[in-house]
Design an enzyme around this catalytic site. Structure first.
Site, mmCIF file in Angstrom:
data_model
loop_
_atom_site.group_PDB
_atom_site.id
_atom_site.type_symbol
_atom_site.label_atom_id
_atom_site.label_comp_id
_atom_site.label_asym_id
_atom_site.label_seq_id
_atom_site.Cartn_x
_atom_site.Cartn_y
_atom_site.Cartn_z
ATOM 1 C CG HIS A 255 -5.991 1.804 5.315
ATOM 2 N ND1 HIS A 255 -5.542 2.751 6.207
ATOM 3 C CD2 HIS A 255 -4.949 0.954 5.103
ATOM 4 C CE1 HIS A 255 -4.285 2.492 6.519
ATOM 5 N NE2 HIS A 255 -3.896 1.408 5.866
ATOM 6 N N GLY B 77 2.509 2.426 10.824
ATOM 7 C CA GLY B 77 3.431 3.540 10.630
ATOM 8 C C GLY B 77 4.090 4.031 11.903
ATOM 9 C CD GLU C 245 -3.258 5.697 6.594
ATOM 10 O OE1 GLU C 245 -2.187 5.394 7.146
ATOM 11 O OE2 GLU C 245 -3.398 5.725 5.347
ATOM 12 C CG ASN D 53 -1.753 1.238 1.365
ATOM 13 O OD1 ASN D 53 -1.889 2.010 0.422
ATOM 14 N ND2 ASN D 53 -2.320 1.450 2.544
ATOM 15 C CB SER E 193 5.178 -1.620 11.842
ATOM 16 O OG SER E 193 4.716 -0.292 12.043
ATOM 17 C CE LYS F 299 -0.304 3.389 4.960
ATOM 18 N NZ LYS F 299 -0.229 3.626 6.406
ATOM 19 C CD GLU G 9 -3.647 -2.103 7.592
ATOM 20 O OE1 GLU G 9 -2.544 -2.075 7.061
ATOM 21 O OE2 GLU G 9 -4.488 -1.206 7.443
#
Length: 246
Positions: A97, A174, A99, A10, A210, A12, A168
């Site tokens: 996701h 991250g 985010e 991904n 991560s 991003k 996730e």
């Protein structure tokens, strides 16, 4: 049933035409036999899907998008439909996701609608679930994931079997933190049990948060971890291929 491992990158909101070309050409050149046991997928921002189609067509690497609209067409300025993604050779799309949920207010109901639209168009939706750090510390992981999956689990088994689920933990995305293999396996086993009850026990469940060349092999040894959704490490060809080959 033996499932082929799935490793997805991904990107991003990263990339440029030059950077992408260097990365993709290196991935193809150095791929070796990594794809023999692993499905390898790259998910790029929408403007670069044509470039992925151009450079990856004919290679073992597949590609997908990071999001899509629940609508097929219409007055939805700035949105991209599943059929548009198909025009650029996409087979995969990330949905829900963390985010998207946290920054753009996407709800479980919206994620369901997008999932149904993706399935209708023949895409494979990769639906992301996971808890925040506060929820993790309050031992709410299972209840959060159940809520996020509840509506999806009501799909017919035939549709549900066409999904991929990505766990996730938000606190590990991250941040450099990663769930231990045992922590991740515990959550994956819970998700597997929910899928089994819904008659879809063989859905692939990915771990994201991560993932890197150092921890990938230990994660992949876990019985219910079927691959990885890779963020930052997918922007470095050597790291991404090391994960795919772990």
């Amino acid at each position: 049933m033996t499932k082929k491992r799935l490793v997805m990158g991904n990107w991003k909101m990263h990339g440029s035409l030059d950077q992408n070309a260097q990365l993709l050409n290196q991935l193809i050149a150095d791929l070796g036999n990594a794809h023999s046991q692993t499905d390898i997928v790259v998910c790029a921002p929408h403007p670069y899907l044509a470039q992925l189609q151009q450079l990856l067509s004919g290679s073992p690497i597949q590609w997908g998008a990071q999001n899509m609209s629940e609508h097929e067409a219409g007055a939805f300025t700035g949105e991209v439909s599943a059929t548009m993604l198909k025009d650029f050779g996409c087979q995969w799309v990330l949905l829900g996701h963390s985010e998207r949920r946290a920054l753009y207010g996407e709800t479980d109901t919206l994620v369901l609608a997008k999932t149904q639209a993706a399935l209708q168009a023949g895409l494979t939706p990769v639906v992301c679930v996971g808890e925040t750090e506060a929820e993790h510390e309050q031992n709410q992981t299972q209840s959060v994931i159940l809520q996020q999956l509840q509506q999806l689990l009501e799909l017919s088994p035939d549709l549900l079997r066409r999904l991929v689920i990505a766990y996730e933990p938000v606190w590990a995305i991250g941040t450099g933190k990663s769930a231990s293999p045992e922590q991740a396996q515990s959550v994956h086993a819970y998700i597997r049990a929910l899928l089994q009850q819904a008659e879809a026990p063989n859905v692939r469940i990915l771990y994201g948060g991560s993932v890197n060349p150092t921890n990938a092999a230990d994660l992949f040894k876990m019985p219910d971890i079927d691959g990885a959704l890779v963020g930052g490490a997918s922007l470095k060809a050597n790291d991404f291929l090391s994960i795919a080959a772990a």
